[in-house]
Design a protein around this motif. Structure first.
Motif, short mmCIF file in Angstrom:
data_model
loop_
_atom_site.label_atom_id
_atom_site.label_comp_id
_atom_site.label_asym_id
_atom_site.label_seq_id
_atom_site.Cartn_x
_atom_site.Cartn_y
_atom_site.Cartn_z
N UNK A 293 3.94 8.44 -2.56
CA UNK A 293 3.12 8.18 -3.74
C UNK A 293 3.98 7.49 -4.81
N UNK A 294 4.88 6.65 -4.36
CA UNK A 294 5.85 6.01 -5.24
C UNK A 294 5.64 4.50 -5.26
N UNK A 295 5.83 3.88 -6.42
CA UNK A 295 5.72 2.43 -6.56
C UNK A 295 7.02 1.88 -7.15
N UNK A 296 7.32 0.64 -6.83
CA UNK A 296 8.52 0.00 -7.37
C UNK A 296 8.28 -1.49 -7.52
N UNK A 297 9.06 -2.10 -8.39
CA UNK A 297 8.96 -3.54 -8.62
C UNK A 297 10.31 -4.08 -9.08
N UNK A 298 10.54 -5.36 -8.78
CA UNK A 298 11.76 -6.03 -9.20
C UNK A 298 11.39 -7.27 -9.99
N UNK A 299 12.07 -7.50 -11.11
CA UNK A 299 11.77 -8.65 -11.95
C UNK A 299 12.68 -9.83 -11.59
N UNK A 300 12.34 -10.97 -12.16
CA UNK A 300 13.10 -12.18 -11.87
C UNK A 300 14.56 -12.05 -12.30
N UNK A 301 14.81 -11.27 -13.35
CA UNK A 301 16.17 -11.09 -13.83
C UNK A 301 16.93 -10.02 -13.05
N UNK A 302 16.26 -9.39 -12.04
CA UNK A 302 16.96 -8.43 -11.18
C UNK A 302 16.79 -6.99 -11.59
N UNK A 303 15.99 -6.70 -12.61
CA UNK A 303 15.78 -5.31 -13.01
C UNK A 303 14.77 -4.64 -12.09
N UNK A 304 15.05 -3.39 -11.72
CA UNK A 304 14.20 -2.65 -10.78
C UNK A 304 13.54 -1.49 -11.52
N UNK A 305 12.22 -1.40 -11.39
CA UNK A 305 11.43 -0.36 -12.03
C UNK A 305 10.78 0.51 -10.96
N UNK A 306 10.50 1.77 -11.30
CA UNK A 306 9.77 2.67 -10.40
C UNK A 306 8.79 3.48 -11.22
N UNK A 307 7.74 3.96 -10.54
CA UNK A 307 6.80 4.88 -11.16
C UNK A 307 6.08 5.64 -10.05
N UNK A 308 5.39 6.70 -10.43
CA UNK A 308 4.75 7.56 -9.45
C UNK A 308 5.57 8.80 -9.16
N UNK B 26 0.83 -1.21 0.00
CA UNK B 26 0.00 0.00 0.00
C UNK B 26 0.86 1.25 0.00
N UNK B 27 0.52 2.19 -0.89
CA UNK B 27 1.09 3.51 -0.84
C UNK B 27 0.21 4.39 0.02
N UNK B 28 0.39 5.68 -0.11
CA UNK B 28 -0.41 6.63 0.67
C UNK B 28 -1.89 6.39 0.43
N UNK B 29 -2.30 6.31 -0.82
CA UNK B 29 -3.72 6.08 -1.14
C UNK B 29 -3.86 5.22 -2.39
N UNK B 30 -2.85 4.38 -2.67
CA UNK B 30 -2.97 3.46 -3.79
C UNK B 30 -2.49 2.08 -3.36
N UNK B 31 -2.84 1.08 -4.13
CA UNK B 31 -2.57 -0.31 -3.75
C UNK B 31 -1.95 -1.06 -4.92
N UNK B 32 -0.99 -1.92 -4.61
CA UNK B 32 -0.40 -2.84 -5.59
C UNK B 32 -0.56 -4.26 -5.07
N UNK B 33 -0.82 -5.21 -5.96
CA UNK B 33 -0.76 -6.62 -5.59
C UNK B 33 0.09 -7.36 -6.62
N UNK B 34 0.71 -8.44 -6.16
CA UNK B 34 1.53 -9.29 -7.01
C UNK B 34 0.90 -10.67 -7.04
N UNK B 35 0.66 -11.21 -8.25
CA UNK B 35 0.02 -12.51 -8.38
C UNK B 35 1.06 -13.63 -8.44
N UNK B 36 0.57 -14.86 -8.35
CA UNK B 36 1.48 -16.01 -8.39
C UNK B 36 2.09 -16.20 -9.78
N UNK B 37 1.57 -15.49 -10.77
CA UNK B 37 2.13 -15.55 -12.12
C UNK B 37 3.09 -14.40 -12.41
N UNK B 38 3.39 -13.60 -11.36
CA UNK B 38 4.33 -12.50 -11.53
C UNK B 38 3.74 -11.27 -12.18
N UNK B 39 2.43 -11.13 -12.10
CA UNK B 39 1.74 -9.98 -12.69
C UNK B 39 1.36 -8.99 -11.59
#
Length: 550
Positions: free
Chosen positions: A320-335, A264-277
Motif C-alpha cells: 500500500x506504498x507509493x513512490x515518485x522520483x523528480x527530474x532533479x533526482x529527489x525521491x518521495x514516498x507516501x502511503x 498499481x498498488x494493492x488496490x490503488x492506481x497511479x499514472x504519470x502524464x507527459x507533463x510530469x504530473x
C-alpha cells in the motif's frame, strides 16, 4: 626537459587515467534476504528481484548471465524442481544465459519473466492457471509459455495476485489466470488457463504500458489513453464507481490528459502524464493516494509532489506504498511506511524509488526487476576519490615530515582558493612544515572526497589548518568529528582547541561535556596541565552554572 602541460591538458590526462574500466555494483543490501549472500556473491549481481509474501524469495542474475535463487520457495516459486527452502543460492540452469528483460510475480507466488528475445517463462503457484500452461498444477521449474504467443515478442510482463498479463512488441496484450472479477478482460468471470489476447475496445489500439493491481489490470495506449478492467471495489479503476469491469474501459475522467505510465498498488492506481504530473485513485486507508487524507477516491485526483517535474512513479500489488522520483533526482514516498500512514508525499534521503520499497514497504520486495548495465567508467566523484595520492597520474608532490603526498594541481586550484593563489605550473615538489603529515594528508584527501578521516585529536590540527585557509565547510566537519570523538581523557584538550580557534559552538559543546563528567575530567592529565587562563575561565564559568554546588 619537456615543458609541463598546461592545466587543461593535465586535467584531461587525469580524467583519462581515472575513467578506467569498472563494473558498477548493484546495491541490494537494503533488502534483508540478501544478508544470506556473501559479499563476493553480491558483487557479481547485475539483476535482482525480491518477492514473496514476506520478501523471503529472491532471484538474481550475475555478470555471467547465471541465474540463482534462494529463500522459502513457497509453492515451488524458486523454480528449483522441489518445494524445499534454501539459504544457499541455487542455480537455475534452464535460465542461465537467457538474458532476462523483465520479470513480475504474484501472491502465490508465481513468477513470469520475458527474455530479451521476447520468450516468456513461468513457474510457481498455479491453482488458478496463472502460469498459462493450461493446467492448475504448480510449476516447479521454469517452462516456456508458447500458446498463442508463437512469433510474438513479449516486451513487458505484469502479475496480479493470481493472474498474468504480457505486452508484445506490436502493442497487443495477452492475459491468463484468475478471473473472478474480470481481471483477464475476457468479458466473463471464468478463469483463463492459457494466454488470450485482450480485445474489446483494445482491438485496434497499440498498447505501450501495462500494470496489474491485485485483481485488476491496466493498459496505456500510444495516444495516452488509459484502459482498465477487473475488480473495482475500492474505486481502483478510476471510473467513478465501484462496480467490477469484465472488459477494458477507457477512463473518461482523463480525457485530454496524455498518460505515459501506470503503476498499481494493492488496490490503488497511479499514472504519470507527459507533463510530469501524477494522478491517483482507489484505496486510501494508508494515505497511498497522497491526497492528505485516508478517503478512497474513484476518480483520478492530482497528487502534488514537488514543483519539479516527476519522471518516475512506483507501486506494487503486494503493498500500500507509493513512490515518485523528480527530474532533479529527489525521491518521495507516501502511503504505508513500516505500519504508519503517510498521507502526503514525503521527501526521502534515497536516490531511487527501489529503496523506498526495500526500507519502508511491507513486505520488503522490489517493485520491478532491479538492473544495472556494465559500466566502463566511474562517476566523477568516484574517479577523483580513487586518484588521491596516485603517483602515476599526479603532477605535484607535497613533502611533509619526510613523506610524499601525490596530488593534481588542476584539482587543487579548482577546489581551494589558497592553492589557486600560490601554485605555479613549474612546481613539482612543495615542502610543508607548518602542519603534521596526518593533518596535511587529511586536508588534501578532503579536497578529493569532501570527507575527513581523522581521530578527534588530529582533527584539532585540521581545524587550525581550515581556519588558516578559510575553509569554512572543513571547519564544520572538524568540529563534528571532535564532537563525535570526545571523551573524558581528551575533553580538556578539545576544549582548549575550540577556544584557540574561536569555534564557539564547539567550545560550548566541550564545556558542557566537561561539566557533565566533571569528577573524571578533573582527574585527567589534561586538566592538570591546563593553561592557567583557560583554567581560570573554566572554573569561573563552571561556578556560574552551579557545577560546584553540593
Amino acid at each position: 626537459m619537456e615543458d609541463e602541460p598546461p592545466p587543461s591538458r593535465v586535467s584531461v590526462k587525469v580524467l583519462e587515467a581515472t575513467l578506467l574500466s569498472a563494473l558498477k555494483m548493484l546495491d541490494v543490501g537494503k533488502w534483508p534476504i540478501f544478508s544470506l549472500c556473501s559479499q563476493e556473491e553480491l558483487k557479481l549481481i547485475r539483476q535482482a528481484c525480491v518477492f514473496g509474501s514476506a520478501g523471503n524469495e529472491v532471484l538474481y542474475v550475475t555478470e555471467n548471465d547465471e541465474v540463482f535463487v534462494l529463500g522459502m520457495n513457497c509453492s515451488g516459486c524458486l523454480g528449483t524442481g522441489d518445494i524445499q527452502s534454501t539459504i544457499e543460492p541455487k542455480r537455475l540452469d534452464s535460465l542461465c544465459g537467457k538474458k532476462i528483460a523483465c520479470l513480475s510475480y504474484g501472491s502465490g507466488p508465481h513468477v513470469v519473466l520475458a527474455t530479451e528475445e521476447g520468450e516468456v517463462y513461468t513457474w510457481g503457484h498455479n491453482a488458478y492457471s496463472q502460469l498459462g500452461n493450461g493446467t492448475t498444477n504448480h510449476g516447479l521449474v521454469p517452462c516456456q509459455v508458447s500458446t498463442n504467443l508463437v512469433n510474438k515478442k513479449v516486451i513487458e510482463v505484469a502479475c496480479g495476485s493470481h493472474h498474468s498479463m504480457v505486452l508484445t512488441s506490436d502493442g497487443e496484450v495477452y492475459t491468463w489466470g484468475y478471473n473472478n472479477s474480470g481481471q483477464v478482460g475476457s468479458g466473463s468471470t471464468a478463469n483463463q488457463p492459457i494466454p488470450r489476447r485482450v480485445t474489446s475496445c483494445l482491438q485496434n489500439k497499440v498498447v505501450v504500458n501495462i500494470a496489474c493491481g491485485q485483481m485488476c489490470s491496466m493498459a496505456v495506449v500510444e495516444n495516452g489513453e488509459v484502459y482498465v478492467w477487473g475488480y473495482n471495489g475500492n474505486g481502483q479503476l478510476g471510473l467513478g464507481s465501484s462496480g467490477n469491469q469484465p472488459t477494458p474501459c477507457r477512463i473518461a475522467a482523463l480525457q485530454g490528459i496524455r498518460v505515459q505510465r501506470v503503476a498499481c498498488g494493492c488496490a490503488h492506481t497511479l499514472v504519470l502524464t507527459d507533463e510530469g504530473q501524477i494522478y491517483a485513485w482507489g484505496a486510501n486507508s494508508y494515505g497511498q493516494l497522497g491526497t492528505g487524507n485516508k478517503s478512497n477516491q474513484s476518480y483520478p485526483t492530482t497528487v502534488t509532489v514537488d514543483k519539479d517535474r516527476v519522471v518516475e512513479i512506483a507501486a506494487c500489488h503486494s503493498a500500500h506504498t507509493s513512490a515518485a522520483k523528480t527530474q532533479s533526482g529527489q525521491v518521495y514516498m507516501w502511503g504505508q511506511c513500516r505500519g504508519q500512514s503517510v498521507v502526503l508525499p514525503h521527501l526521502t534521503h534515497f536516490a531511487c524509488t527501489d529503496d523506498v520499497f526495500a526500507c519502508f514497504a511491507t513486505p520488503a520486495v522490489t517493485w520491478r526487476l532491479l538492473s544495472v548495465e556494465p559500466d566502463d567508467h566511474l562517476t566523477v566523484a568516484q574517479s577523483l576519490k580513487k586518484e588521491f595520492d596516485n603517483p602515476e597520474t599526479a603532477d605535484l608532490k607535497f613533502r611533509v615530515d619526510g613523506k610524499y603526498i601525490h596530488v593534481h594541481k588542476v584539482l587543487l586550484k579548482i577546489r581551494c582558493e589558497h592553492f589557486r593563489s600560490i601554485l605555479n605550473n613549474d612546481d613539482e615538489i612543495i615542502e610543508m612544515s607548518e602542519f603534521s603529515y596526518p593533518v596535511y594528508r587529511a586536508f588534501l584527501e578532503y579536497l578529493y572526497t569532501d570527507s575527513i578521516r581523522l581521530p578527534p585529536e588530529d582533527a584539532i590540527g585540521l581545524l587550525d589548518l581550515a581556519t588558516l585557509y578559510r575553509e569554512n565547510r572543513l571547519r564544520k566537519l572538524c568540529q563534528q568529528t571532535i564532537k563525535q570523538g570526545i571523551c573524558e581523557e581528551n575533553a580538556i584538550a578539545l576544549l582548549s582547541a575550540a577556544v584557540k580557534y574561536e569555534a564557539q559552538d564547539l567550545e560550548e559543546f566541550c564545556f558542557r561535556f566537561c561539566i557533565n563528567h566533571l569528577t573524571v575530567v578533573t582527574q585527567t592529565q589534561g586538566f592538570a596541565e591546563m593553561d592557567h587562563d583557560l583554567l581560570k575561565n573554566f572554573i569561573s564559568k563552571a561556578s556560574r552554572v552551579g557545577a560546584f554546588r553540593n
